[in-house]
Design an enzyme around this catalytic site. Structure first.
Site, PDB file in Angstrom:
ATOM      1  N   ASP A 134       0.838  -1.191   0.000  1.00  0.00           N
ATOM      2  CA  ASP A 134       0.000   0.000   0.000  1.00  0.00           C
ATOM      3  C   ASP A 134       0.875   1.245   0.000  1.00  0.00           C
ATOM      4  O   ASP A 134       1.982   1.236   0.551  1.00  0.00           O
ATOM      5  CB  ASP A 134      -0.879   0.033   1.254  1.00  0.00           C
ATOM      6  CG  ASP A 134      -1.884  -1.099   1.306  1.00  0.00           C
ATOM      7  OD1 ASP A 134      -2.153  -1.696   0.254  1.00  0.00           O
ATOM      8  OD2 ASP A 134      -2.384  -1.379   2.410  1.00  0.00           O
ATOM      9  N   LYS A 135       0.374   2.311  -0.565  1.00  0.00           N
ATOM     10  CA  LYS A 135       1.137   3.568  -0.610  1.00  0.00           C
ATOM     11  C   LYS A 135       1.671   3.982   0.762  1.00  0.00           C
ATOM     12  O   LYS A 135       2.845   4.336   0.890  1.00  0.00           O
ATOM     13  CB  LYS A 135       0.281   4.678  -1.216  1.00  0.00           C
ATOM     14  CG  LYS A 135       0.999   6.018  -1.334  1.00  0.00           C
ATOM     15  CD  LYS A 135       0.115   7.090  -1.943  1.00  0.00           C
ATOM     16  CE  LYS A 135       0.834   8.430  -2.033  1.00  0.00           C
ATOM     17  NZ  LYS A 135      -0.012   9.495  -2.628  1.00  0.00           N
TER      18      LYS A 135
END
Length: 253
Positions: A57-58
């Site tokens: 995930d970012k």
């Protein structure tokens, strides 16, 4: 001067970086205004094409692996598809988590309004299993939320499936959301850590990845230290001895 990523493993077949929180793996409609991507930055840094074989995930930091050829990418991608590897994460969560446990909670697919416009919305929930153990705990003698005292735990998580936001959703499911999680956490605790400990990001890090090498067939274990901000929290709470020393950032923090 171009941005330099931290390379934590490299041979002629693959390369791994310690992805900083806030960096997208590759260009995505999810964040159309973003201009920084791990794939392009690493390609420019090492001067050759790289092939991402999984995602983080970012906001999640840690071990991110790339292949250096399409054949190796297929091999490594298959390992992730079959879950034929070990992934270890460290997270800071709200509350006193149990000493250890298994979260066996199926997850429905989280769809993005841009990238999943044509995806089915009636898919059944998919099997998702996460093992966790609590490494340390702390209690503050004041109220932030509805309880008279405020408690937090440092946990180690091992997902045995690869669902989107699995650890973040599973920890929320057992009422121990991860600090800094804007989507699955609780704002009052996120703000507390931001204001009191200068800790603005998601307190979730992919600290280790273990698998069989695609060519030599020997065991490979790649480790990444948690961020300087995360390390500072661990040290402030006197938790440093609960983690392997190579999981801590040793530079000036």
């Amino acid at each position: 001067m171009s941005e330099t990523l931290s390379i934590i493993y490299r041979d002629e077949y693959m390369v791994a970086i310690n992805k900083p929180g806030g960096l997208l793996v590759h260009r995505s409609e999810i964040d159309r205004h973003e201009t920084r991507f791990a794939v392009q930055l690493l390609r420019d840094q090492i001067g050759q094409t790289v092939y991402p074989v999984h995602r983080l995930d970012k906001p999640t930091s840690g071990v991110l692996l790339f292949a250096l050829s399409p054949d190796i990418a297929r091999y490594l991608g298959d390992l992730f598809t079959r879950h034929a590897l070990t992934k270890t994460y460290v997270a800071l969560v709200r509350g006193f988590a149990p000493a250890q446990g298994i979260i066996d909670h199926p997850l429905t697919e989280e769809l993005d309004k841009y990238t999943d416009k044509k995806a089915r919305t009636d898919k059944p929930a998919q099997t998702a299993v996460t093992h966790f153990s609590t490494l340390a705990q702390i209690e503050f003698p004041f109220s932030i939320d509805k309880y008279p005292c405020t408690r937090y735990s440092l946990v180690q998580c091992t997902p045995h499936s690869g669902r989107k936001h699995q650890i973040r959703r599973h920890m929320k499911h057992i009422s121990h959301p991860i600090i800094g999680d804007a989507k699955h956490g609780k704002g009052i605790h996120n703000r507390f850590f931001h204001e009191q400990f200068a800790c603005p990001g998601l307190m979730l890090a992919a600290t280790e990845l273990g698998f069989t090498h695609p060519v030599s067939h020997t065991p490979v274990v790649i480790s990444a230290p948690i961020s300087a901000a995360f390390t500072r929290i661990v040290q402030t709470f006197s938790w440093a001895n609960t983690l392997p020393s190579h999981w801590l950032t040793t530079q000036d923090i």
